[in-house]
Design a protein around this motif. Sequence first.
Motif, PDB file in Angstrom:
ATOM      1  N   ASP A 265       0.820  -1.213   0.000  1.00 29.33           N
ATOM      2  CA  ASP A 265       0.000   0.000   0.000  1.00 29.33           C
ATOM      3  C   ASP A 265       0.851   1.259   0.000  1.00 29.33           C
ATOM      4  O   ASP A 265       1.886   1.344   0.665  1.00 29.33           O
ATOM      5  CB  ASP A 265      -0.935   0.027   1.216  1.00 29.33           C
ATOM      6  N   THR A 266       0.383   2.249  -0.720  1.00 33.67           N
ATOM      7  CA  THR A 266       0.970   3.579  -0.684  1.00 33.67           C
ATOM      8  C   THR A 266      -0.017   4.504   0.020  1.00 33.67           C
ATOM      9  O   THR A 266      -1.085   4.090   0.438  1.00 33.67           O
ATOM     10  CB  THR A 266       1.225   4.089  -2.116  1.00 33.67           C
ATOM     11  N   ASP A 267       0.350   5.757   0.139  1.00 34.46           N
ATOM     12  CA  ASP A 267      -0.550   6.714   0.781  1.00 34.46           C
ATOM     13  C   ASP A 267      -1.763   7.019  -0.075  1.00 34.46           C
ATOM     14  O   ASP A 267      -2.769   7.526   0.415  1.00 34.46           O
ATOM     15  CB  ASP A 267       0.200   8.019   1.089  1.00 34.46           C
ATOM     16  N   SER A 268      -1.692   6.750  -1.372  1.00 35.15           N
ATOM     17  CA  SER A 268      -2.796   7.034  -2.279  1.00 35.15           C
ATOM     18  C   SER A 268      -3.760   5.855  -2.324  1.00 35.15           C
ATOM     19  O   SER A 268      -3.341   4.724  -2.602  1.00 35.15           O
ATOM     20  CB  SER A 268      -2.257   7.306  -3.677  1.00 35.15           C
ATOM     21  N   PRO A 269      -5.049   6.052  -2.026  1.00 37.21           N
ATOM     22  CA  PRO A 269      -6.017   4.949  -2.032  1.00 37.21           C
ATOM     23  C   PRO A 269      -6.080   4.261  -3.392  1.00 37.21           C
ATOM     24  O   PRO A 269      -6.266   4.912  -4.421  1.00 37.21           O
ATOM     25  CB  PRO A 269      -7.343   5.643  -1.701  1.00 37.21           C
ATOM     26  N   ALA A 270      -5.916   2.948  -3.386  1.00 34.51           N
ATOM     27  CA  ALA A 270      -5.953   2.161  -4.613  1.00 34.51           C
ATOM     28  C   ALA A 270      -6.184   0.706  -4.243  1.00 34.51           C
ATOM     29  O   ALA A 270      -6.107   0.324  -3.079  1.00 34.51           O
ATOM     30  CB  ALA A 270      -4.650   2.319  -5.393  1.00 34.51           C
TER      31      ALA A 270
ATOM     32  N   LEU B 245     -21.310   6.748  -3.459  1.00 38.46           N
ATOM     33  CA  LEU B 245     -20.376   5.872  -4.154  1.00 38.46           C
ATOM     34  C   LEU B 245     -19.843   6.527  -5.429  1.00 38.46           C
ATOM     35  O   LEU B 245     -18.666   6.361  -5.778  1.00 38.46           O
ATOM     36  CB  LEU B 245     -21.047   4.540  -4.494  1.00 38.46           C
ATOM     37  N   ALA B 246     -20.702   7.271  -6.109  1.00 41.23           N
ATOM     38  CA  ALA B 246     -20.259   7.971  -7.317  1.00 41.23           C
ATOM     39  C   ALA B 246     -19.207   9.021  -6.979  1.00 41.23           C
ATOM     40  O   ALA B 246     -18.185   9.159  -7.678  1.00 41.23           O
ATOM     41  CB  ALA B 246     -21.444   8.615  -8.019  1.00 41.23           C
TER      42      ALA B 246
ATOM     43  N   GLN C  61     -13.398  10.599  -6.799  1.00 38.89           N
ATOM     44  CA  GLN C  61     -12.261  11.088  -6.014  1.00 38.89           C
ATOM     45  C   GLN C  61     -11.112  10.069  -5.991  1.00 38.89           C
ATOM     46  O   GLN C  61      -9.937  10.460  -5.976  1.00 38.89           O
ATOM     47  CB  GLN C  61     -12.711  11.401  -4.584  1.00 38.89           C
ATOM     48  N   TYR C  62     -11.480   8.776  -5.991  1.00 38.67           N
ATOM     49  CA  TYR C  62     -10.449   7.733  -5.901  1.00 38.67           C
ATOM     50  C   TYR C  62     -10.665   6.700  -7.015  1.00 38.67           C
ATOM     51  O   TYR C  62     -11.082   5.569  -6.764  1.00 38.67           O
ATOM     52  CB  TYR C  62     -10.499   7.052  -4.526  1.00 38.67           C
TER      53      TYR C  62
ATOM     54  N   PHE D   1      -9.762   1.974   2.406  1.00 37.16           N
ATOM     55  CA  PHE D   1     -10.806   1.855   3.425  1.00 37.16           C
ATOM     56  C   PHE D   1     -10.852   3.107   4.306  1.00 37.16           C
ATOM     57  O   PHE D   1     -11.933   3.607   4.633  1.00 37.16           O
ATOM     58  CB  PHE D   1     -10.555   0.617   4.293  1.00 37.16           C
ATOM     59  N   GLN D   2      -9.687   3.614   4.686  1.00 38.41           N
ATOM     60  CA  GLN D   2      -9.652   4.827   5.512  1.00 38.41           C
ATOM     61  C   GLN D   2     -10.299   5.998   4.776  1.00 38.41           C
ATOM     62  O   GLN D   2     -11.038   6.789   5.382  1.00 38.41           O
ATOM     63  CB  GLN D   2      -8.201   5.154   5.880  1.00 38.41           C
ATOM     64  N   ALA D   3     -10.039   6.112   3.488  1.00 35.91           N
ATOM     65  CA  ALA D   3     -10.645   7.187   2.700  1.00 35.91           C
ATOM     66  C   ALA D   3     -12.155   6.995   2.601  1.00 35.91           C
ATOM     67  O   ALA D   3     -12.923   7.968   2.613  1.00 35.91           O
ATOM     68  CB  ALA D   3     -10.021   7.224   1.302  1.00 35.91           C
TER      69      ALA D   3
END
Length: 290
Positions: free
Chosen positions: A84-89, A109-110, A115-116, A278-280
């Motif tokens: 994992d990186t800091d960017s949500p993926a 959800l949209a 955003q991600y 998940f945090q995002a």
Amino acid sequence: MDISLLQTFRSAAESGSISKAAQMLNYAQSNVTAKIKQLEAELQTPLFYRHNRGITLTPAGQTLLTYAEQVLRLLDEARKAVRDTDSPAGPLSVGSMETAAAVRLPAFLANYHRQYPNVDLILKTGPTEELIEAVLSYALEGAFVAGPVRHPELMQERVVEERLVMVTAASQTSTTSADLARTRAILVFRGGCTYRAVLKHWLLEEGIVPVKIMEFGNLDAILGCVAAGLGVSLLPESLAASKASAEGLIRIHAIPERHRTVETVFIYRKDAYYSPAFQAFVAAFKTHSF
């Protein structure tokens, strides 16, 4: 202890068959048999009963399976944490009641996807009890369910309070909700649905025995059958009102105040690994207006 031995053992335990485990793992059947024998020799105890229908866990095997699932889950979390990186993926699996998925979640959800865009979101719908079990067993990272949910291994975040109403065909003449429940078939989701539990409690309290209870697997089927006059159902007012105004096919009826409200909450495990995705997700729904 070799991780591949635990993976082979778990596959054999889940499938109840050496041949099926070999297919799942893309191994030769003899390879699966050898790995299980190696593990049994290392632990100095039989892990399976062998019989003509396949294999069944011994008591020692049942104990090992619990630990094997924990070890393999932690290993998977370790891999995710390192990657994992800091960017949500990456993948994110969450669950929701069908009613919340139909009315409350689409806009959220949209927005989250916009955003991600690198998050691969998977949404599973089902009744509250089924979703709680999926979160507890780590099959889902979180779920929108009817609350409150009190479990020592779960956290919950309040999302919205829903008002429940009885829905009937638009042609239904005005009468009390109790009379409707007494004289019409009751259309419900499968067992584990909180709305179904509320309806059952209300009818018991009123001394009403429904003429028939019909179980359906999804929301569209219930709404379609209600609109066609097959029976009545108990649903959130936000959903019923949108259907009534948009299509004019159903009518809304109030139910007693003491049974009218239910919370929607988001649940997740206290001990799980929280990926950036998940945090995002949690941060986004805390600021979203449902």
